[in-house]
Design a protein around this motif. Structure first.
Motif, mmCIF file in Angstrom:
data_model
loop_
_atom_site.group_PDB
_atom_site.id
_atom_site.type_symbol
_atom_site.label_atom_id
_atom_site.label_comp_id
_atom_site.label_asym_id
_atom_site.label_seq_id
_atom_site.Cartn_x
_atom_site.Cartn_y
_atom_site.Cartn_z
ATOM 1 N N LEU A 1 -31.763 -54.157 -13.318
ATOM 2 C CA LEU A 1 -32.412 -55.218 -12.552
ATOM 3 C C LEU A 1 -31.435 -55.862 -11.571
ATOM 4 C CD1 LEU A 1 -34.828 -57.286 -12.215
ATOM 5 C CD2 LEU A 1 -33.680 -58.626 -13.984
ATOM 6 N N HIS A 2 -30.210 -56.060 -12.045
ATOM 7 C CA HIS A 2 -29.251 -56.873 -11.307
ATOM 8 C C HIS A 2 -28.736 -56.151 -10.055
ATOM 9 C CE1 HIS A 2 -26.719 -60.232 -10.750
ATOM 10 N NE2 HIS A 2 -25.598 -59.663 -11.109
ATOM 11 N N VAL A 3 -28.486 -54.835 -10.162
ATOM 12 C CA VAL A 3 -28.061 -54.091 -8.974
ATOM 13 C C VAL A 3 -29.224 -54.028 -7.983
ATOM 14 C CG1 VAL A 3 -27.269 -51.844 -8.112
ATOM 15 C CG2 VAL A 3 -26.308 -52.766 -10.210
ATOM 16 N N PHE A 4 -30.445 -53.894 -8.539
ATOM 17 C CA PHE A 4 -31.609 -53.881 -7.651
ATOM 18 C C PHE A 4 -31.729 -55.206 -6.888
ATOM 19 C CE2 PHE A 4 -36.154 -54.870 -7.016
ATOM 20 C CZ PHE A 4 -36.460 -53.866 -6.111
ATOM 21 N N ASP A 5 -31.549 -56.333 -7.569
ATOM 22 C CA ASP A 5 -31.751 -57.605 -6.854
ATOM 23 C C ASP A 5 -30.643 -57.850 -5.816
ATOM 24 O OD1 ASP A 5 -29.657 -59.369 -8.010
ATOM 25 O OD2 ASP A 5 -30.816 -59.280 -9.852
ATOM 26 N N ILE A 6 -29.425 -57.350 -6.110
ATOM 27 C CA ILE A 6 -28.371 -57.485 -5.094
ATOM 28 C C ILE A 6 -28.672 -56.568 -3.904
ATOM 29 C CG2 ILE A 6 -25.972 -56.804 -4.654
ATOM 30 C CD1 ILE A 6 -26.247 -59.638 -5.714
ATOM 31 N N TRP A 7 -29.262 -55.417 -4.192
ATOM 32 C CA TRP A 7 -29.662 -54.500 -3.115
ATOM 33 C C TRP A 7 -30.670 -55.188 -2.189
ATOM 34 C CZ3 TRP A 7 -34.519 -51.972 -2.325
ATOM 35 C CH2 TRP A 7 -34.497 -50.952 -1.366
ATOM 36 N N LEU A 8 -31.496 -56.079 -2.783
ATOM 37 C CA LEU A 8 -32.503 -56.791 -1.988
ATOM 38 C C LEU A 8 -31.888 -57.728 -0.952
ATOM 39 C CD1 LEU A 8 -35.274 -57.782 -4.583
ATOM 40 C CD2 LEU A 8 -35.430 -56.100 -2.752
ATOM 41 N N VAL A 9 -30.655 -58.201 -1.195
ATOM 42 C CA VAL A 9 -30.031 -59.110 -0.229
ATOM 43 C C VAL A 9 -29.983 -58.450 1.141
ATOM 44 C CG1 VAL A 9 -27.933 -60.384 0.358
ATOM 45 C CG2 VAL A 9 -28.663 -60.232 -2.011
ATOM 46 N N GLY A 10 -29.686 -57.125 1.153
ATOM 47 C CA GLY A 10 -29.679 -56.419 2.424
ATOM 48 C C GLY A 10 -31.053 -55.926 2.830
ATOM 49 N N ALA A 11 -31.848 -55.507 1.836
ATOM 50 C CA ALA A 11 -33.106 -54.816 2.139
ATOM 51 C C ALA A 11 -34.261 -55.777 2.389
ATOM 52 C CB ALA A 11 -33.459 -53.855 1.004
ATOM 53 N N ASN A 12 -34.334 -56.863 1.610
ATOM 54 C CA ASN A 12 -35.465 -57.796 1.741
ATOM 55 C C ASN A 12 -35.011 -59.177 1.287
ATOM 56 O OD1 ASN A 12 -37.825 -59.273 1.617
ATOM 57 N ND2 ASN A 12 -39.049 -57.574 0.802
ATOM 58 N N ARG A 13 -34.406 -59.896 2.223
ATOM 59 C CA ARG A 13 -33.727 -61.130 1.887
ATOM 60 C C ARG A 13 -34.670 -62.181 1.274
ATOM 61 N NH1 ARG A 13 -29.245 -63.689 5.870
ATOM 62 N NH2 ARG A 13 -28.373 -61.600 5.762
ATOM 63 N N GLY A 14 -35.887 -62.249 1.802
ATOM 64 C CA GLY A 14 -36.839 -63.234 1.275
ATOM 65 C C GLY A 14 -37.168 -62.985 -0.185
ATOM 66 N N LEU A 15 -37.340 -61.700 -0.517
ATOM 67 C CA LEU A 15 -37.665 -61.345 -1.900
ATOM 68 C C LEU A 15 -36.497 -61.680 -2.818
ATOM 69 C CD1 LEU A 15 -39.877 -60.194 -3.627
ATOM 70 C CD2 LEU A 15 -38.999 -57.894 -3.193
ATOM 71 N N TYR A 16 -35.244 -61.460 -2.319
ATOM 72 C CA TYR A 16 -34.073 -61.810 -3.132
ATOM 73 C C TYR A 16 -34.086 -63.301 -3.453
ATOM 74 C CZ TYR A 16 -29.482 -63.133 -4.603
ATOM 75 O OH TYR A 16 -28.456 -63.679 -5.328
ATOM 76 N N ASP A 17 -34.368 -64.136 -2.437
ATOM 77 C CA ASP A 17 -34.350 -65.580 -2.688
ATOM 78 C C ASP A 17 -35.426 -65.999 -3.686
ATOM 79 O OD1 ASP A 17 -32.128 -66.186 -1.163
ATOM 80 O OD2 ASP A 17 -33.272 -66.315 0.704
ATOM 81 N N GLU A 18 -36.526 -65.237 -3.696
ATOM 82 C CA GLU A 18 -37.560 -65.550 -4.699
ATOM 83 C C GLU A 18 -37.105 -65.169 -6.096
ATOM 84 O OE1 GLU A 18 -41.763 -64.613 -4.188
ATOM 85 O OE2 GLU A 18 -41.453 -64.890 -2.027
ATOM 86 N N VAL A 19 -36.445 -63.986 -6.208
ATOM 87 C CA VAL A 19 -35.893 -63.584 -7.507
ATOM 88 C C VAL A 19 -34.880 -64.614 -7.974
ATOM 89 C CG1 VAL A 19 -34.554 -61.807 -8.713
ATOM 90 C CG2 VAL A 19 -36.296 -61.123 -7.081
ATOM 91 N N LEU A 20 -34.097 -65.152 -7.010
ATOM 92 C CA LEU A 20 -33.085 -66.145 -7.353
ATOM 93 C C LEU A 20 -33.726 -67.412 -7.941
ATOM 94 C CD1 LEU A 20 -29.992 -66.694 -7.128
ATOM 95 C CD2 LEU A 20 -30.569 -68.063 -5.127
ATOM 96 N N ARG A 21 -34.868 -67.797 -7.372
ATOM 97 C CA ARG A 21 -35.567 -68.977 -7.910
ATOM 98 C C ARG A 21 -35.973 -68.741 -9.365
ATOM 99 N NH1 ARG A 21 -37.091 -70.263 -2.703
ATOM 100 N NH2 ARG A 21 -38.817 -68.802 -2.557
ATOM 101 N N LEU A 22 -36.335 -67.482 -9.639
ATOM 102 C CA LEU A 22 -36.682 -67.112 -11.018
ATOM 103 C C LEU A 22 -35.457 -67.252 -11.930
ATOM 104 C CD1 LEU A 22 -39.551 -66.081 -11.666
ATOM 105 C CD2 LEU A 22 -38.548 -63.798 -11.939
ATOM 106 N N TYR A 23 -34.291 -66.781 -11.436
ATOM 107 C CA TYR A 23 -33.055 -66.891 -12.224
ATOM 108 C C TYR A 23 -32.702 -68.357 -12.487
ATOM 109 C CZ TYR A 23 -31.779 -61.934 -11.674
ATOM 110 O OH TYR A 23 -31.731 -60.573 -11.724
ATOM 111 N N ALA A 24 -32.982 -69.228 -11.505
ATOM 112 C CA ALA A 24 -32.588 -70.633 -11.636
ATOM 113 C C ALA A 24 -33.606 -71.458 -12.404
ATOM 114 C CB ALA A 24 -32.364 -71.229 -10.245
#
Lengths: 175, 129
Positions: A83-106
């Motif tokens: 999961l974690h490598v995938f979400d870091i991959w999102l920073v480059g691939a789909n930044r908005g989706l990464y920030d949403e995943v981050l809200r889930l982490y927080a």
């Protein structure tokens, strides 16, 4: 009632002397004809009376539990890594989706999950160190239980404040 | 009588692939003791997850080559260690065709994950200053 056909118990001093005379081959105690030093490493004899307990304990004791926890925590960390490598991959691939995943982490649930991941990581790291110590310093296998207890002491001393820091925003209302 | 060990895995005899993996697990494990615990401490104790937005990663965390190198090193170690560890689990509980299939799938997934992580850490633009 005195049991018959039981050989006289070896004097502790004599046993200690015999134990000192034989080095423990790591992981080899059961492969030699006569298990060497650490009687603690020897499987308990299976008798009819002890069978249910034997099933519950597998081979029983701290060594088995240390191994089981290591395997379970390892597979859990592996799953999180996917999961974690995938979400870091999102920073480059789909930044908005990464920030949403981050809200889930927080979120509170995310923080509880991170505490569990951190606990698995800490246990796996400490027990892994214990394995490495015993692999490259075989004499330490005699103290494999003590090493395991020591790793739990570090786990609690480091883990409790760590869990507090991760979980604090839940009741502090910062997130 | 089943082999009983206090923990860990018996060192494979002779030399070759399995012995190499055995050493690799210990070597990468030691590296991850520092890298992974350090990474977890930085992302949870020094900073808080709530503040680590994609903008923060671009500007701060991956704002210089050094931290990208450290993170890429950690990626390499973690892919090797975790996938070889799960490979051991797979080989403990499966046999025959299932074992071959699962092991190959595991290798493919490991390579894919390594490429994804490498792509992320190497292609993200540096902050414009």
């Amino acid at each position: 009632m005195v049991p018959r056909d039981v050989p006289p118990a070896e004097a502790p001093a004599a046993r200690a002397a015999r134990n000192r005379a034989r080095p423990t081959p790591y992981n080899a105690a059961v492969h030699v004809d006569e298990p060497a030093t650490a009687s603690r490493l020897r499987p308990r004899p299976v008798t009819e009376a002890s069978l249910p307990v034997q099933y519950l304990q597998y081979r029983g004791g701290e060594g088995m539990l240390a191994w089981a926890f290591h395997r379970i925590s390892g597979v859990a960390i592996w799953a999180f890594i996917l999961l974690h490598v995938f979400d870091i991959w999102l920073v480059g691939a789909n930044r908005g989706l990464y920030d949403e995943v981050l809200r889930l982490y927080a979120s509170p649930a995310g923080r509880v999950g991170e505490t569990l991941v951190g606990a698995a990581l800490l246990y796996h790291a400490l027990n892994g160190l214990r394995i490495i110590v015993m692999d490259f310093w075989p004499a330490m296998t005699v103290f494999h239980k003590q090493l395991w207890y020591a790793s739990w002491v570090v786990f609690v001393v480091v883990g409790l404040p760590g869990a507090y820091i991760i979980l604090r925003p839940i009741w502090a209302g910062a997130s | 009588m089943a082999a009983y060990t206090p923990s860990g895995r018996a060192r494979p005899h002779g030399s070759g692939f399995e012995l190499g993996i055995w050493y690799l697990m210990r070597l990468t494990g030691l590296a991850l003791f520092v890298l992974a615990l350090g990474h977890f401490s930085i992302t949870h104790f020094i900073f808080d997850p709530a503040n680590q937005t994609s903008q923060w990663i671009v500007d701060e965390r991956w704002g210089n080559v050094l931290w990208r190198t450290v993170d890429w090193l950690m990626l390499t170690m973690v892919v090797l260690h975790s996938f070889m560890g799960v490979r051991t689990v797979v080989q403990d509980y499966t046999s025959g065709g299932a074992r071959t299939t699962l092991t190959m799938l595991l290798y493919l997934a490991g390579i894919a994950l390594f490429l994804m992580g490498t792509m992320a850490v190497m292609t993200l633009p540096f902050p414009v200053k």
